[in-house]
Design a protein around this motif. Structure first.
Motif, PDB file in Angstrom:
ATOM      1  N   TRP A 173      35.089   5.334  32.325  1.00 26.17           N
ATOM      2  CA  TRP A 173      34.122   5.971  33.234  1.00 26.17           C
ATOM      3  C   TRP A 173      33.261   4.930  33.935  1.00 26.17           C
ATOM      4  N   THR A 215      30.116  17.598  25.341  1.00 21.81           N
ATOM      5  CA  THR A 215      31.532  17.653  25.685  1.00 21.81           C
ATOM      6  C   THR A 215      31.816  16.518  26.667  1.00 21.81           C
ATOM      7  N   LEU A 216      33.082  16.263  26.928  1.00 22.91           N
ATOM      8  CA  LEU A 216      33.423  15.174  27.855  1.00 22.91           C
ATOM      9  C   LEU A 216      32.849  15.418  29.251  1.00 22.91           C
ATOM     10  N   ASP A 217      32.942  16.640  29.751  1.00 18.78           N
ATOM     11  CA  ASP A 217      32.411  16.936  31.086  1.00 18.78           C
ATOM     12  C   ASP A 217      30.900  16.775  31.114  1.00 18.78           C
ATOM     13  N   GLN A 218      30.226  17.292  30.108  1.00 22.00           N
ATOM     14  CA  GLN A 218      28.765  17.164  30.045  1.00 22.00           C
ATOM     15  C   GLN A 218      28.369  15.695  29.931  1.00 22.00           C
ATOM     16  N   TYR A 248      29.984  13.021  30.935  1.00 28.02           N
ATOM     17  CA  TYR A 248      30.226  12.299  32.183  1.00 28.02           C
ATOM     18  C   TYR A 248      29.121  12.574  33.199  1.00 28.02           C
ATOM     19  N   ARG A 249      28.746  13.853  33.335  1.00 30.10           N
ATOM     20  CA  ARG A 249      27.658  14.192  34.269  1.00 30.10           C
ATOM     21  C   ARG A 249      26.340  13.571  33.810  1.00 30.10           C
TER      22      ARG A 249
END
Length: 188
Positions: free
Chosen positions: A154, A102-105, A107-108
């Motif tokens: 990012w 996912t986008l959040d995963q 990015y992290r």
């Protein structure tokens, strides 16, 4: 040369003195005497200026336009790196696979992965994002191609932006349109 109103004796004498000091560009031929009644006294000679030969200079050869400058690599890399990235034998020092997250995963994972790559002293990082998809920008948050659409933002705005020398599309062997090379700056 005759003047429309005629010259006074004083003007004619001045003209005569001036004419003697001038060197003609072309030979001067006296004009033929006009037929008509002869005037008493000596008439001033009438000179006809020969038309100069019209010679047109050959047009100057046009200089060929200078050749276009050689393509300059995008800023951030020297030619050594550009040649190295173009070769198929180049292998990345570190690989981050964000595909399927996912986008959040993603990015992290990108942030943590770059911390790890820098700690290892990696210079060339392969980031697998997946290929971009032709979908509306509003759908990019949950549809396929969302990571590829966000990755450059990012990288530019993230905490590692100062450590990245260049971002290039990966070679076909490493994913082509679905992956990027990150060239990290040398650690001091």
């Amino acid at each position: 040369m005759s003047h429309p109103r005629g010259l006074s004796a004083e003007e004619a004498a001045a003209w005569e003195r001036l004419a003697k000091t001038v060197t003609p560009l072309a030979p001067v031929r006296p004009a033929p005497a006009a037929p008509g009644p002869a005037k008493a006294g000596k008439a001033p000679p009438v000179f006809v200026k020969a038309k100069p030969a019209v010679t047109r200079a050959a047009p100057a050869p046009r200089a060929a336009p200078p050749p276009p400058p050689p393509p300059q690599p995008a800023p951030g890399l020297d030619s050594h790196w550009e040649r190295r990235l173009a070769r198929t034998s180049t292998d990345p020092d570190f690989t981050l696979d964000l595909h399927g997250h996912t986008l959040d995963q993603a990015y992290r994972r990108l942030d943590d992965g770059l911390v790890q790559a820098k700690a290892m002293g990696a210079r060339l990082v392969l980031v697998v994002t997946g290929k971009s998809r032709p979908v509306d920008a509003a759908d990019r948050g949950s549809k396929r191609g969302a990571i590829r659409a966000k990755i450059l933002d990012w990288l530019a705005a993230g905490s590692h932006a100062a450590d990245i020398a260049a971002v290039r599309q990966a070679h076909r062997r490493h994913g082509g349109d679905g992956a990027l090379y990150l060239v990290l700056k040398r650690r001091r």
